[in-house]
Design a protein around this motif. Structure first.
Motif, PDB file in Angstrom:
ATOM      1  N   UNK A 463       0.831  -1.211   0.000  1.00  0.00           N
ATOM      2  CA  UNK A 463       0.000   0.000   0.000  1.00  0.00           C
ATOM      3  C   UNK A 463       0.863   1.257   0.000  1.00  0.00           C
ATOM      4  N   UNK A 464       1.909   1.266   0.825  1.00  0.00           N
ATOM      5  CA  UNK A 464       2.815   2.425   0.868  1.00  0.00           C
ATOM      6  C   UNK A 464       3.523   2.597  -0.473  1.00  0.00           C
ATOM      7  N   UNK A 465       3.943   1.478  -1.073  1.00  0.00           N
ATOM      8  CA  UNK A 465       4.599   1.532  -2.386  1.00  0.00           C
ATOM      9  C   UNK A 465       3.655   2.103  -3.435  1.00  0.00           C
ATOM     10  N   UNK A 466       2.390   1.698  -3.374  1.00  0.00           N
ATOM     11  CA  UNK A 466       1.408   2.200  -4.339  1.00  0.00           C
ATOM     12  C   UNK A 466       1.187   3.691  -4.173  1.00  0.00           C
ATOM     13  N   UNK A 467       1.088   4.155  -2.924  1.00  0.00           N
ATOM     14  CA  UNK A 467       0.889   5.587  -2.674  1.00  0.00           C
ATOM     15  C   UNK A 467       2.097   6.396  -3.144  1.00  0.00           C
ATOM     16  N   UNK A 468       3.284   5.849  -2.910  1.00  0.00           N
ATOM     17  CA  UNK A 468       4.501   6.536  -3.380  1.00  0.00           C
ATOM     18  C   UNK A 468       4.524   6.575  -4.912  1.00  0.00           C
ATOM     19  N   UNK A 469       4.173   5.469  -5.539  1.00  0.00           N
ATOM     20  CA  UNK A 469       4.154   5.403  -7.001  1.00  0.00           C
ATOM     21  C   UNK A 469       3.121   6.367  -7.583  1.00  0.00           C
ATOM     22  N   UNK A 470       1.977   6.495  -6.916  1.00  0.00           N
ATOM     23  CA  UNK A 470       0.953   7.443  -7.367  1.00  0.00           C
ATOM     24  C   UNK A 470       1.448   8.881  -7.248  1.00  0.00           C
ATOM     25  N   UNK A 472       4.499   9.953  -7.246  1.00  0.00           N
ATOM     26  CA  UNK A 472       5.624  10.219  -8.146  1.00  0.00           C
ATOM     27  C   UNK A 472       5.256  10.141  -9.608  1.00  0.00           C
ATOM     28  N   UNK A 473       4.043   9.649  -9.887  1.00  0.00           N
ATOM     29  CA  UNK A 473       3.607   9.534 -11.274  1.00  0.00           C
ATOM     30  C   UNK A 473       3.975   8.211 -11.917  1.00  0.00           C
ATOM     31  N   UNK A 474       4.623   7.305 -11.151  1.00  0.00           N
ATOM     32  CA  UNK A 474       4.990   6.004 -11.703  1.00  0.00           C
ATOM     33  C   UNK A 474       3.749   5.161 -11.997  1.00  0.00           C
TER      34      UNK A 474
END
Length: 477
Positions: A463-470, A472-474
């Motif tokens: 979940x944290x990885x997804x929020x970071x990716x969102x 950052x635009x990844x």
């Protein structure tokens, strides 16, 4: 835990719940969705793979309903019995959120369809569209509060009504079918080779998941069944009927328009195919059919969402307050929570660029995990031989093969969906665990076992990885 006799459902009503849950917006969009990726040959292969995989899953539901009649709350109960309380909870909350997202997709598409005739509704996410969708949301809320059987009866009527335009389309398409156009569309414009067909098939597999979600409708409502054996029969019959409709609608469309023209048809694509066959009135006819279809589909998902939350609370997998019923026997507390969540998701669509597509794909991602756990439990039961003591060896081996294929199929669909939607689903699964903390606190029980701690930690990291990716635009939505 059976329902009161006056709330029990017949085989026909259970079949209608399966068909009503599966036939929604998807079948009206498959001509263009498939044409963007493949020709008729690839479509045949894709439906063969998807049909076989989902049929095996239908057989698993049928087998489990017979071998574990004590698990009468459907999809989440199997995960709990097979893999512990937290994965049982995760299956329940994931399926519930998936139902909520499916309802959001229905509401957006209803208004987008109306937007073809009344511009004020736009693409289904305008202020007018969201306000009117909210009125519909709470209108259905009042209907379901009157009792499950009354709502299920209306669902049966809606299911019959939305099948009629599909049958009319099939008849008209058979009459207007052109073999020369079908021949040009057969290989999808690519060189006829195994590698090209395989590539085309893979790009269509996630589409097939969308249209099959809902196969578990009878299983979720198994406690309402008049006869326990009707649950498995309804699941298989409903699935086979819907599969036939999907294959006919897809393949016949390749005999009407060339693939490039099919690929660019606006939603609902089936209306464009019908218009090419009979003229402008075909567009109106299919659009009306779509509205009826989605309204019935929306009602089915509302029933399923509230029921899975309510039954999980009854079985101490959700907080106790969600088990409350009103005087009509309707799951009032679960329904209120479900519709509040749908309302929040509906408001979020105002900010989403492709609200319908996102809701549809997230529905698939959220429900695939519960499907996988059901298939895996069927595999575990057959592998260990539990409940097979009095059966011949052949019955156990057959179930072992069926559940094994269903498990591999569910894993394959998760792979086909890609990492993006698994990460996004973690964003919903992780905060949903708050409800698990509440129920374990009510029971004065240990929150997690060591293995469950690892699962939850992985979920939080995802979940944290997804929020970071969102951020950052990844990952984009």
């Amino acid at each position: 835990m059976s329902a009161p006799r006056n709330q029990q459902l017949s085989l026909g009503a259970l079949v209608a719940l399966v068909v009503g849950s599966m036939i929604g917006s998807g079948i009206f969009a498959v001509p263009s969705a498939f044409a963007r990726s493949t020709g008729a040959a690839g479509a045949f292969v894709a439906w063969a793979i998807a049909g076989f995989g989902m049929l095996m899953l239908a057989f698993v539901f049928q087998t489990l309903s017979r071998r574990r009649p004590d698990l009468d709350t459907g999809i989440y109960a199997y995960a709990r019995a097979g893999f512990g309380s937290y994965l049982g909870f995760a299956s329940a909350v994931g399926y519930w959120i998936g139902c909520c997202l499916a309802d959001v997709a229905c509401l957006v598409l209803i208004k987008a369809t109306l937007g073809q005739f009344f511009p004020v509704f736009g693409d289904g996410t305008t202020v007018t569209a969201i306000i009117s969708a909210s009125v519909l949301l709470w209108g259905v809320h009042v209907l379901v509060l009157r009792g499950v059987k009354e709502a299920a009866a209306l669902n049966t009527i809606a299911t019959i009504a939305k099948i009629v335009p599909l049958f009319v389309f099939i008849v008209v398409a058979v009459v207007g079918f052109r073999a020369d156009i079908f021949a040009l569309n057969f290989w999808g414009g690519d060189e006829p080779s195994l590698s090209n067909v395989a590539s085309q098939v893979r790009s269509t597999m996630l589409v097939t998941v969308f249209v099959f979600v809902g196969i578990e409708g009878a299983s979720v409502y198994s406690r309402y069944a008049r006869r326990r054996e009707d649950v498995g029969i309804a699941t298989v019959l409903g699935f086979l009927g819907v599969l036939c409709l999907l294959v006919l609608v897809t393949i016949l469309s390749y005999g009407v328009l060339l693939r490039p023209d099919l690929a660019v048809l606006p939603t609902p694509a089936l209306a464009g195919v019908m218009a090419a066959l009979v003229g402008p009135w075909g567009l109106v006819f299919i659009s009306v059919g779509l509205l009826i279809s989605i309204l019935g589909n929306y009602l089915s998902w509302s029933l399923l969402a509230a029921e899975v939350l309510h039954s999980a609370a009854k079985n101490q997998t959700m907080p106790a307050f969600l088990a409350r019923e009103n005087a009509n026997g309707a799951p009032a507390a679960a329904l209120w929570m479900t519709n509040i969540v749908i309302q929040v998701f509906l408001l979020v669509t105002w900010f989403a660029q492709y609200a319908f597509t996102l809701a549809l794909k997230m529905t698939s991602a959220m429900t695939l995990v519960p499907y996988l756990l059901v298939a895996a439990y069927g595999l575990k039961l057959a592998w260990n031989g539990l409940t097979y003591e009095a059966d011949p060896r052949g019955a156990r081996n057959l179930d072992l093969v069926r559940s094994g294929v269903a498990t591999v199929y569910a894993l394959g669909m998760l792979y086909a969906g890609g990492l993006k939607f698994l990460l996004l689903s973690a964003v919903l699964y992780a905060p949903g665990t708050v409800l698990y903390f509440l129920v374990r606190r009510e029971q004065k029980a240990r929150i997690f076992t060591p293995a469950e701690t690892v699962v939850f930690a992985a979920l939080v990291v995802a979940a944290i990885s997804a929020l970071f990716a969102l951020s950052s635009g990844a990952i984009t939505v």
